[in-house]
Design an enzyme around this catalytic site. Structure first.
Site, short mmCIF file in Angstrom:
data_model
loop_
_atom_site.label_atom_id
_atom_site.label_comp_id
_atom_site.label_asym_id
_atom_site.label_seq_id
_atom_site.Cartn_x
_atom_site.Cartn_y
_atom_site.Cartn_z
N ILE A 161 63.15 70.88 64.80
CA ILE A 161 62.14 71.82 65.30
C ILE A 161 60.81 71.60 64.57
O ILE A 161 59.87 71.05 65.11
CB ILE A 161 62.62 73.28 65.15
CG1 ILE A 161 63.92 73.50 65.95
CG2 ILE A 161 61.54 74.26 65.60
CD1 ILE A 161 64.56 74.86 65.76
N CYS A 162 60.76 72.05 63.32
CA CYS A 162 59.48 72.07 62.60
C CYS A 162 59.04 70.71 62.08
O CYS A 162 57.90 70.57 61.62
CB CYS A 162 59.55 73.09 61.46
SG CYS A 162 59.73 74.78 62.06
N VAL A 163 59.91 69.70 62.15
CA VAL A 163 59.50 68.33 61.86
C VAL A 163 59.21 67.58 63.15
O VAL A 163 58.16 66.95 63.31
CB VAL A 163 60.58 67.59 61.03
CG1 VAL A 163 60.21 66.11 60.87
CG2 VAL A 163 60.74 68.24 59.67
#
Length: 218
Positions: free
Chosen positions: A120-122
């Protein structure tokens, strides 16, 4: 990343071209980190951060909803004690203008990312930044997902988008490149000793041997 950037000496990292973004290494994310042993990921990202400091690589720190998800893990914050992480609401940090502006302000095009969670956040900022002209490298062993499958599928997806997977000690090695680069050798040795595990022990031994006179020199 274009084809010509994927091979040759220019495809390797240099400190002068690199900018590092460390995304959301926070308690909430660590609590559901199951692709790797959590202490290993924390060890690796702190080692990566210390390496960036040794080589004067600009580093952007981010958190998401830190008032609920927790502050940046202490070991990482301690590397940059005066730097306040950019706290945001966007899941994709590349949609936060402050993050993008901080990266662009460095003038550097080799963007190195590590974060939680990989899927997700990467993956979101890595894929978007790769589409906007950055050469993006994701440090897979300083990142992690909610499962091994989630992490692995994210890495595969990013590769398809032109993102390069790399490990934190490979980043360190590419930044150092030459043991004659005496300015940073001591710092590299300290980072490896503190965070390199068996490699750090072996490196310390090698330094001992190099410093030991031979029989003819004694």
């Amino acid at each position: 990343m274009t084809t010509e950037n994927k091979a040759g000496l220019g495809a390797l990292l240099t400190p002068e071209e690199s900018v590092l973004a460390l995304i959301d290494h926070q308690p909430f994310q660590v609590a559901n980190l199951h692709s790797h042993e959590p202490t290993m990921v924390i060890n690796n990202v702190v080692g990566l951060a210390k390496a960036a400091k040794v080589f004067d690589v600009p580093t952007v720190l981010t958190t998401v909803l830190e008032e609920r998800g927790g502050f940046l893990v202490q070991g990482l914050q301690d590397v940059f004690p005066e730097q306040k992480p950019i706290n945001r609401t966007f899941i994709n940090s590349w949609q936060d203008e402050r993050v993008v502006d901080a990266v662009k302000a460095t003038g550097r095009k080799k963007l190195i990312i590590a974060g939680l969670w990989t899927e997700i956040c990467v993956a979101m900022p890595a894929i978007q930044a790769a589409g906007e002209g950055f050469e993006v490298f994701v440090v897979t062993d300083a990142s992690g997902g909610v499962s091994k499958e989630a992490h692995d599928m994210a890495v595969q997806r990013m590769i398809q988008a032109g993102v390069v997977p790399i490990t934190w000690m490979a980043v360190l090695g590419e930044w150092q490149r030459d043991w004659a680069r005496e300015k940073t050798v001591q710092g590299v040795a300290e980072v490896q000793a503190q965070h390199g595990g068996a490699s750090g022990v072996a490196f310390a031994w090698e330094m001992q041997l190099l410093a030991t006179p031979t029989g003819s020199e004694a």
